[in-house]
Design a protein around this motif. Sequence first.
Motif, mmCIF file in Angstrom:
data_model
loop_
_atom_site.group_PDB
_atom_site.id
_atom_site.type_symbol
_atom_site.label_atom_id
_atom_site.label_comp_id
_atom_site.label_asym_id
_atom_site.label_seq_id
_atom_site.Cartn_x
_atom_site.Cartn_y
_atom_site.Cartn_z
ATOM 1 N N SER A 145 26.899 23.339 49.160
ATOM 2 C CA SER A 145 28.241 23.359 48.332
ATOM 3 C C SER A 145 28.205 22.248 47.534
ATOM 4 O O SER A 145 27.507 21.158 47.618
ATOM 5 C CB SER A 145 29.323 23.036 49.503
ATOM 6 O OG SER A 145 29.421 21.711 50.085
ATOM 7 N N GLU A 194 29.235 31.616 45.599
ATOM 8 C CA GLU A 194 30.657 31.930 45.950
ATOM 9 C C GLU A 194 31.691 30.987 45.146
ATOM 10 O O GLU A 194 31.254 29.752 45.146
ATOM 11 C CB GLU A 194 30.935 32.034 47.448
ATOM 12 C CG GLU A 194 30.429 33.028 47.937
ATOM 13 C CD GLU A 194 30.767 33.043 49.677
ATOM 14 O OE1 GLU A 194 31.457 32.076 49.845
ATOM 15 O OE2 GLU A 194 30.033 33.924 50.241
ATOM 16 N N GLY A 229 35.214 29.208 44.797
ATOM 17 C CA GLY A 229 36.717 29.099 45.248
ATOM 18 C C GLY A 229 37.595 28.546 44.094
ATOM 19 O O GLY A 229 37.434 28.647 43.187
ATOM 20 N N SER A 270 44.695 29.141 43.043
ATOM 21 C CA SER A 270 45.007 30.516 43.016
ATOM 22 C C SER A 270 45.967 30.488 41.743
ATOM 23 O O SER A 270 46.440 29.469 41.305
ATOM 24 C CB SER A 270 45.932 31.274 44.358
ATOM 25 O OG SER A 270 46.982 30.198 44.496
ATOM 26 N N TYR A 311 36.660 36.710 37.730
ATOM 27 C CA TYR A 311 37.532 35.890 38.912
ATOM 28 C C TYR A 311 38.999 36.307 38.250
ATOM 29 O O TYR A 311 39.423 36.194 37.255
ATOM 30 C CB TYR A 311 37.340 34.278 38.364
ATOM 31 C CG TYR A 311 37.879 33.288 39.096
ATOM 32 C CD1 TYR A 311 37.409 33.106 40.449
ATOM 33 C CD2 TYR A 311 38.896 32.554 38.920
ATOM 34 C CE1 TYR A 311 38.077 32.238 41.386
ATOM 35 C CE2 TYR A 311 39.549 31.371 39.743
ATOM 36 C CZ TYR A 311 39.153 31.378 41.113
ATOM 37 O OH TYR A 311 39.582 30.800 42.121
ATOM 38 N N LYS A 353 41.047 34.280 43.080
ATOM 39 C CA LYS A 353 40.669 34.263 44.511
ATOM 40 C C LYS A 353 39.308 34.221 44.727
ATOM 41 O O LYS A 353 38.522 34.196 43.850
ATOM 42 C CB LYS A 353 41.246 35.722 45.137
ATOM 43 C CG LYS A 353 42.673 36.113 45.218
ATOM 44 C CD LYS A 353 42.987 37.296 45.604
ATOM 45 C CE LYS A 353 44.484 37.574 45.498
ATOM 46 N NZ LYS A 353 44.773 38.889 46.091
ATOM 47 N N ARG A 354 38.726 33.755 45.932
ATOM 48 C CA ARG A 354 37.275 33.600 46.277
ATOM 49 C C ARG A 354 36.503 34.886 45.636
ATOM 50 O O ARG A 354 36.965 36.065 46.046
ATOM 51 C CB ARG A 354 36.875 33.415 47.505
ATOM 52 C CG ARG A 354 35.517 33.022 47.856
ATOM 53 C CD ARG A 354 35.395 32.505 49.430
ATOM 54 N NE ARG A 354 35.846 31.107 49.630
ATOM 55 C CZ ARG A 354 35.227 30.141 49.446
ATOM 56 N NH1 ARG A 354 33.724 30.288 49.228
ATOM 57 N NH2 ARG A 354 35.855 28.814 49.379
ATOM 58 N N THR A 355 35.713 34.742 44.925
ATOM 59 C CA THR A 355 34.837 35.735 44.593
ATOM 60 C C THR A 355 33.130 35.338 44.583
ATOM 61 O O THR A 355 33.044 34.255 44.536
ATOM 62 C CB THR A 355 35.078 35.956 42.865
ATOM 63 O OG1 THR A 355 34.365 37.422 42.638
ATOM 64 C CG2 THR A 355 34.534 34.812 42.046
ATOM 65 N N ALA A 356 32.466 36.108 44.565
ATOM 66 C CA ALA A 356 30.976 35.986 44.782
ATOM 67 C C ALA A 356 30.058 36.884 43.787
ATOM 68 O O ALA A 356 30.602 37.949 43.560
ATOM 69 C CB ALA A 356 30.465 36.224 46.328
ATOM 70 N N GLU A 404 35.173 24.680 43.808
ATOM 71 C CA GLU A 404 34.686 24.796 44.993
ATOM 72 C C GLU A 404 33.468 25.795 44.559
ATOM 73 O O GLU A 404 33.890 26.932 44.554
ATOM 74 C CB GLU A 404 35.353 24.885 46.065
ATOM 75 C CG GLU A 404 34.646 25.043 47.307
ATOM 76 C CD GLU A 404 35.338 25.687 48.434
ATOM 77 O OE1 GLU A 404 34.840 26.344 49.610
ATOM 78 O OE2 GLU A 404 36.687 25.675 48.281
ATOM 79 N N THR A 440 30.127 27.441 46.539
ATOM 80 C CA THR A 440 29.186 27.495 47.664
ATOM 81 C C THR A 440 27.857 28.439 47.588
ATOM 82 O O THR A 440 28.125 29.634 46.811
ATOM 83 C CB THR A 440 29.873 28.150 48.907
ATOM 84 O OG1 THR A 440 31.106 27.439 49.118
ATOM 85 C CG2 THR A 440 29.054 28.123 49.913
#
Length: 448
Positions: A247, A273, A275, A278, A306, A309-312, A362, A364
């Motif tokens: 992270s 990923e 974060g 929102s 994006y 929301k959390r996206t990867a 954030e 990851t």
Amino acid sequence: MGRRTARWRRERARRGHHERSARARAALIGVALLLCTTAALPAQPALAAGTPSPYAFAPDARPVTGTTSTSGAVALTPGSTYKSSLPSSGQIHYSLDLDATSDAYVSVTAIPTPGSTVTARDGIRVSVKDPDGRSCSLETESLNAVRSARPIAVWGLREVSAHRTRCNSAGTYDVIVERVRATDSAPDTWDLELFATSEPRLRQTGETSAPEAWNSASPAPLTDEDVPREGGSGFTSAVSAGQGVWSSAIEPGRTLFYKVPLDWGRQLYATAELGGPSGDGYTVGALNLALYNPARGLVDDTSANYIGKRTAAELAPLPPVAYENRYANAERFRTMRFAGSYYLVIHLAAGIAERYGDGPFELTLRVRVGGEEAAGPGYAGESEPRGLFQVAASDREAAAGNGPADGTGGGGDAAMTVLAVSGIGAGTLVLVVLGVWAVVARRRVGAW
């Protein structure tokens, strides 16, 4: 009475002299302390608040200037790194003096000016021509959907092949670099970092076709607890990250570099990923994940949009590292041809700040290494730079978190922190010594 008055005046004058001397010594102490503290800390470029850190060039990169023709083109030596620049239009040339047996690669990393106006079409083109002017390779890469000023690397190559006659001879080869630019993008000059490498021939010729069967299924994502590990700012300062969940914080416009050691037969899977807060809005190509091989040739890249929301962004499955991959039809398979450190480069688009603020966000990074370690192809000599296409024990330890994350024995970005802390410690020691000196000086004054 007259003698006492004269003696009192002499005593007062002498005490005033020592008081002035003490004040002078105190002023010198302050100046010395300031100089020692300043000298102990490494020089850093001044950046405005919120400005992403610039690309970190190799400390030993030699400045060179590309020429507008082949005449007088600077020779790039395999095993060396160079710093140059690319104008908004026109070709620039460099040269390579090559033998008739080794494969050679030149990776060109272009660094657009942070905050400059760019489009999806903006990029660079790198080509290599043999002494007779025949094409050996031609590669182009653009910013694509990300549309954010970010470092991109493109390689040019000379491969010796028994199936063709061109590009097999010894001589001076021409390396050509040019900007691919849309009419509405900024006509500014981009910085370049050039990395020249060579790969020796094999002791014994083996298969000349790519492996046909390999595991192309995506494994289940890692669910381990994440470990903080901030990425580097360039290829040379890339931070080691083996299998695991890592992270970091990332700001819009920032690019982070990680390196993963891969032996022959090993397979890499990676997902980045994002974060963060929102909100409303849609940013196309907000998160980009790119993979480069040890010679800094682009293997593959992918982007994710994006929406708050959390996206990867996840790389598609790649074959295990094998020398024979160079004979594959797909470019992303051909580049998995070396053992060594592979680079994961993550960029967060600058445009995301318009809808979601300056962050940090954030990040990851999930890295999985599969496959079975295999024997190498058996080179007849050494690569330039030495050890480029192998995995050192220190790289494995750093990737596992048991050694310096930058894999340099404490160098790189991490060394700047160590140097700064050491400098502060040295300054503190100087302060103690000079403070004692000042106290002694004042006591001597008081004793008169």
